[in-house]
Design an enzyme around this catalytic site. Sequence first.
Site, PDB file in Angstrom:
ATOM      1  N   HIS A   1      -2.625  -7.383   3.020  1.00 37.81           N
ATOM      2  CA  HIS A   1      -2.334  -7.919   4.405  1.00 37.81           C
ATOM      3  C   HIS A   1      -3.367  -7.358   5.095  1.00 37.81           C
ATOM      4  O   HIS A   1      -3.409  -7.635   6.505  1.00 37.81           O
ATOM      5  CB  HIS A   1      -0.757  -7.627   4.814  1.00 37.81           C
TER       6      HIS A   1
ATOM      7  N   CYS B   1       7.619   5.521  17.032  1.00 48.84           N
ATOM      8  CA  CYS B   1       8.630   5.541  18.123  1.00 48.84           C
ATOM      9  C   CYS B   1       9.970   6.036  17.464  1.00 48.84           C
ATOM     10  O   CYS B   1      10.561   5.293  16.714  1.00 48.84           O
ATOM     11  CB  CYS B   1       8.806   4.408  18.961  1.00 48.84           C
TER      12      CYS B   1
ATOM     13  N   THR C   1       8.616  -8.102 -12.186  1.00 50.63           N
ATOM     14  CA  THR C   1       7.994  -9.215 -12.273  1.00 50.63           C
ATOM     15  C   THR C   1       6.660  -9.314 -11.402  1.00 50.63           C
ATOM     16  O   THR C   1       6.714  -8.964 -10.210  1.00 50.63           O
ATOM     17  CB  THR C   1       8.813 -10.118 -12.029  1.00 50.63           C
TER      18      THR C   1
ATOM     19  N   GLY D   1       0.749  -1.188  -0.056  1.00 55.62           N
ATOM     20  CA  GLY D   1      -0.128  -0.096  -0.107  1.00 55.62           C
ATOM     21  C   GLY D   1       0.939   1.173   0.029  1.00 55.62           C
ATOM     22  O   GLY D   1       0.609   2.299  -0.632  1.00 55.62           O
ATOM     23  N   THR D   2       1.986   1.199   0.807  1.00 58.68           N
ATOM     24  CA  THR D   2       2.875   2.347   0.593  1.00 58.68           C
ATOM     25  C   THR D   2       3.475   2.651  -0.720  1.00 58.68           C
ATOM     26  O   THR D   2       3.253   3.733  -1.039  1.00 58.68           O
ATOM     27  CB  THR D   2       3.980   1.877   1.867  1.00 58.68           C
TER      28      THR D   2
ATOM     29  N   GLN E   1      -7.558   0.598   4.886  1.00 56.75           N
ATOM     30  CA  GLN E   1      -8.195  -0.097   5.903  1.00 56.75           C
ATOM     31  C   GLN E   1      -9.738  -0.197   5.794  1.00 56.75           C
ATOM     32  O   GLN E   1     -10.532  -0.877   6.697  1.00 56.75           O
ATOM     33  CB  GLN E   1      -8.292   1.049   7.011  1.00 56.75           C
TER      34      GLN E   1
ATOM     35  N   ASN F   1      -6.955   4.927   9.884  1.00 55.78           N
ATOM     36  CA  ASN F   1      -6.358   3.649  10.443  1.00 55.78           C
ATOM     37  C   ASN F   1      -6.180   3.790  11.954  1.00 55.78           C
ATOM     38  O   ASN F   1      -6.121   2.591  12.780  1.00 55.78           O
ATOM     39  CB  ASN F   1      -4.856   3.264   9.912  1.00 55.78           C
TER      40      ASN F   1
HETATM   41  C1  LIG Z   1      -4.386   3.676   5.801  1.00 55.41           C
HETATM   42  C2  LIG Z   1      -2.825   2.788   5.684  1.00 55.41           C
HETATM   43  N1  LIG Z   1      -2.213   3.337   4.472  1.00 55.41           N
HETATM   44  C3  LIG Z   1      -1.519   2.537   3.966  1.00 55.41           C
HETATM   45  C4  LIG Z   1      -1.018   1.558   4.681  1.00 55.41           C
HETATM   46  C5  LIG Z   1       0.433   0.723   4.149  1.00 55.41           C
HETATM   47  O1  LIG Z   1       0.103  -0.296   3.483  1.00 55.41           O
HETATM   48  P1  LIG Z   1       1.284  -1.546   3.335  1.00 55.41           P
HETATM   49  O2  LIG Z   1       1.616  -1.822   5.001  1.00 55.41           O
HETATM   50  O3  LIG Z   1       0.692  -2.317   2.596  1.00 55.41           O
HETATM   51  O4  LIG Z   1       2.488  -0.825   2.963  1.00 55.41           O
HETATM   52  C6  LIG Z   1      -1.442   1.241   5.935  1.00 55.41           C
HETATM   53  C7  LIG Z   1      -0.951   0.190   6.787  1.00 55.41           C
HETATM   54  O5  LIG Z   1      -0.545   0.560   7.822  1.00 55.41           O
HETATM   55  C8  LIG Z   1      -2.560   1.862   6.519  1.00 55.41           C
HETATM   56  O6  LIG Z   1      -3.113   1.690   7.653  1.00 55.41           O
END
Ligand SMILES: Cc1ncc(COP(=O)(O)O)c(C=O)c1O
Length: 390
Positions: free
Chosen positions: A207, A332, A243, A70-71, A185, A157
């Site tokens: 995940h 942290c 890939t 997601g990042t 989320q 989140n």
């Molecule tokens: C709102 C939100 N965006 C993005 C992410 C990041 O996703 P990933 O862990 O797949 O990189 C998270 C993960 O904690 C999230 O809660």
Amino acid sequence: MPQVYFDHASTTPISSVALESFIEQTKLVGNPSSLHSYGRLARKKVEESRETLANLIGCHSSEIIFTSSGTEANNLAIKGIFWHRLREDPRRKLILISSFEHHAVLDPALWLGESEQAEIVMIGVNKDGYIDLDQMESVIKDRHEEIALISVMHSNNEVGTIQPIKEIAKLAEVYQIPLHSDAVQSLGKVQLSFKDLALFAMTVSAHKVGGPVGVAALVLKKGVDITPLLHGGGQERDIRSGTINAAGIASFVSATGSAMRDMESNYQKVFALRAKLISTIQGQVSDVRLNSPLEGEILPGIANIEFPSTESDSMLLLFDAEGIACSTGSACSAGVQEASHVLIAMGRSEAQARSSLRFSLGISNSESEIEYLEACIKRVIDRARAAYRG
Ligand SMILES: Cc1ncc(COP(=O)(O)O)c(C=O)c1O
């Protein structure tokens, strides 16, 4: 000692169907981009999965770009759309985001501010965790010619509030400004349709929905162009080279299908557990304050709670010693607990933010786990208070 996992928003266990799909597909050799029969078989599975996911989240299959997280999908959206829009018109240097985005949106935006002369405007949120639509509207009206993109998360989140994305899409539509939403989320927990939300781009990740770590997607409107971050073999519309992760994708889509099929009943179950968790905590610790709304437009499983006169990291470790996993929701850094930017954006003080914990529940949780928490919470909070230095 029981082991209780109340950190599903961080990552949730892989579902059995997702694990089966992963194992089945990972046994097969074949790069989906190869032309031989091994490759074609892997490609067939990827394209079937893409089609299934598209039907589940209300988009066209060609709009799905698989990524590794997601990042990555958020970075691709923020940087890729910004660079493309700026190239089309050099006045477009403004990025509008909410003030409580996940770091995976916040940090690429701030990086563009530092490195590429972008201007970042953060739209405020109220004390309940909902974005200020009036402020959004007035910035769009006043500065639409300068806006490269808008990004607002579908749900938060840390506190679980669901944002009015349709309303924001209507404001963006007037001036044809691309709107991205981080829906990581929300997938599998609440209704989510790319088409109904009228989005330009949307992020989802495996995940958080019972799929494996290491696969996600950016949904990107058909026919539009953005600047890629990764250059290489030209996979995924030439926007995301690398890939293709056939096993991860098959597993991601199985998990999403399963979560969405049972969404209504899962919502009811998890929401009821959350209500029990909140009333149990309130019953045991009289002066707690809720940072998440009790009901309304919220995810079923996230409860963020302030325990006055405590430090969240010491509470987290004390809960961990009792076998209960939860989260502080904030990073942290160098051993120093930072106050959550989400809670600060919602108007909490530094001290309030630093004494809050997030409990995030999922379908694998049970009432008996909450009863176990009931049995140890007083001990945990008393110890955390004894250690509190103010
Ligand atoms: C709102 C939100 N965006 C993005 C992410 C990041 O996703 P990933 O862990 O797949 O990189 C998270 C993960 O904690 C999230 O809660």
